[in-house]
Design an enzyme around this catalytic site. Structure first.
Site, PDB file in Angstrom:
ATOM      1  N   PRO A   7       0.791  -1.226   0.000  1.00 50.87           N
ATOM      2  CA  PRO A   7       0.000   0.000   0.000  1.00 50.87           C
ATOM      3  C   PRO A   7       0.830   1.286   0.000  1.00 50.87           C
ATOM      4  O   PRO A   7       1.844   1.379   0.688  1.00 50.87           O
ATOM      5  CB  PRO A   7      -0.827  -0.102   1.295  1.00 50.87           C
ATOM      6  N   ASN A   8       0.348   2.210  -0.798  1.00 52.04           N
ATOM      7  CA  ASN A   8       0.887   3.576  -0.903  1.00 52.04           C
ATOM      8  C   ASN A   8       2.232   3.666  -1.628  1.00 52.04           C
ATOM      9  O   ASN A   8       2.730   4.768  -1.861  1.00 52.04           O
ATOM     10  CB  ASN A   8       1.001   4.230   0.496  1.00 52.04           C
ATOM     11  N   ARG A  45       5.181  10.906  -2.491  1.00 53.26           N
ATOM     12  CA  ARG A  45       4.782  10.593  -1.112  1.00 53.26           C
ATOM     13  C   ARG A  45       5.956  10.865  -0.156  1.00 53.26           C
ATOM     14  O   ARG A  45       6.992  10.208  -0.248  1.00 53.26           O
ATOM     15  CB  ARG A  45       4.412   9.103  -1.035  1.00 53.26           C
ATOM     16  N   TYR A 100      10.995   8.930   1.735  1.00 60.30           N
ATOM     17  CA  TYR A 100      11.078   7.851   0.735  1.00 60.30           C
ATOM     18  C   TYR A 100      11.818   8.249  -0.536  1.00 60.30           C
ATOM     19  O   TYR A 100      12.004   7.418  -1.424  1.00 60.30           O
ATOM     20  CB  TYR A 100       9.666   7.368   0.391  1.00 60.30           C
ATOM     21  N   ASN A 160       8.018  -5.555  -0.377  1.00 63.19           N
ATOM     22  CA  ASN A 160       7.855  -4.364   0.443  1.00 63.19           C
ATOM     23  C   ASN A 160       6.369  -4.272   0.746  1.00 63.19           C
ATOM     24  O   ASN A 160       5.581  -3.808  -0.079  1.00 63.19           O
ATOM     25  CB  ASN A 160       8.346  -3.103  -0.272  1.00 63.19           C
ATOM     26  N   ALA A 163       2.838  -0.602   5.068  1.00 61.56           N
ATOM     27  CA  ALA A 163       2.296  -0.611   6.436  1.00 61.56           C
ATOM     28  C   ALA A 163       1.770  -1.980   6.863  1.00 61.56           C
ATOM     29  O   ALA A 163       1.715  -2.272   8.061  1.00 61.56           O
ATOM     30  CB  ALA A 163       1.191   0.434   6.545  1.00 61.56           C
ATOM     31  N   GLU A 204      12.317  -9.466   2.850  1.00 63.68           N
ATOM     32  CA  GLU A 204      11.564  -8.282   3.272  1.00 63.68           C
ATOM     33  C   GLU A 204      12.380  -7.037   2.958  1.00 63.68           C
ATOM     34  O   GLU A 204      13.569  -6.979   3.261  1.00 63.68           O
ATOM     35  CB  GLU A 204      11.302  -8.368   4.786  1.00 63.68           C
ATOM     36  N   HIS A 208      12.433  -2.596   2.784  1.00 64.89           N
ATOM     37  CA  HIS A 208      11.859  -1.271   3.053  1.00 64.89           C
ATOM     38  C   HIS A 208      12.823  -0.223   2.546  1.00 64.89           C
ATOM     39  O   HIS A 208      14.045  -0.351   2.710  1.00 64.89           O
ATOM     40  CB  HIS A 208      11.627  -1.057   4.551  1.00 64.89           C
ATOM     41  N   ARG A 216      12.708   4.565  12.998  1.00 65.24           N
ATOM     42  CA  ARG A 216      11.497   5.394  12.904  1.00 65.24           C
ATOM     43  C   ARG A 216      10.580   5.128  14.101  1.00 65.24           C
ATOM     44  O   ARG A 216      11.052   4.651  15.133  1.00 65.24           O
ATOM     45  CB  ARG A 216      10.814   5.125  11.553  1.00 65.24           C
TER      46      ARG A 216
END
Ligand code: DQA
Length: 147
Positions: free
Chosen positions: A10-11, A18, A23, A74, A77, A98, A100, A107
């Site tokens: 998502p996103n 964004r 990012y 990725n 969320a 995984e 990111h 964070r």
């Protein structure tokens, strides 16, 4: 031929605009083009998918059985919330890395928890778009693919 799925959640379709301070300014289309060019160099094939829907990500993970040798995920969320993605990965034999763009451990606290990590081969985070290339190298090495 070794076949990889690059799966974005998502996103991530909004990359480029964004929160560029977090990012970066590279778009998802640019990242996917980099992955395709790298696949050509490495002599493997790559399929890129993005979905904002948890169930579609589950379907894409399940569909790798018999079609792909490895998944670079990725999950955005959903990384921090999704037992469904954990279960999907645990239900297949296809290895998952995984990924990111940001360093999730540097964070907010809620981003430190990953439901993907326990069922992933490993995690790459904090290297921005370069992480996709690093993850492809790591997956090809994990699969014993000679480049
Ligand atoms: C992300 C990190 C997640 O915490 C966040 O929800 C994202 C992007 C990353 O690539 O840094 O959507 O997965």
């Amino acid at each position: 031929m070794t076949s990889l799925l690059i799966l974005n959640g998502p996103n991530l379709n909004l990359l480029g605009t964004r929160q560029p301070e977090v990012y970066g300014k590279t778009t998802l289309a640019e990242i996917e083009a980099m992955c395709a060019a790298k696949a050509k160099d490495c002599g493997c094939s790559v399929t890129c998918l993005q979905s904002n829907c948890e169930g579609e990500l589950v379907n894409a993970i399940q569909a790798t059985r018999g079609t792909h040798d490895g998944i670079i995920l990725n999950a955005g969320a959903y990384t921090h919330t999704s037992v469904a993605l954990l279960d999907a990965i645990a239900s297949i034999d296809v290895p998952v890395i995984e990924l990111h763009l940001s360093n999730i451990h540097a964070r907010e606290e809620f981003r430190h928890k990953s439901y993907i990590a326990p069922v992933a081969v490993g995690q790459i985070c904090g290297f921005g778009p370069d992480g996709y290339s690093l993850a492809m190298d790591a997956m090809l090495s994990h699969l014993g693919h000679a480049t």
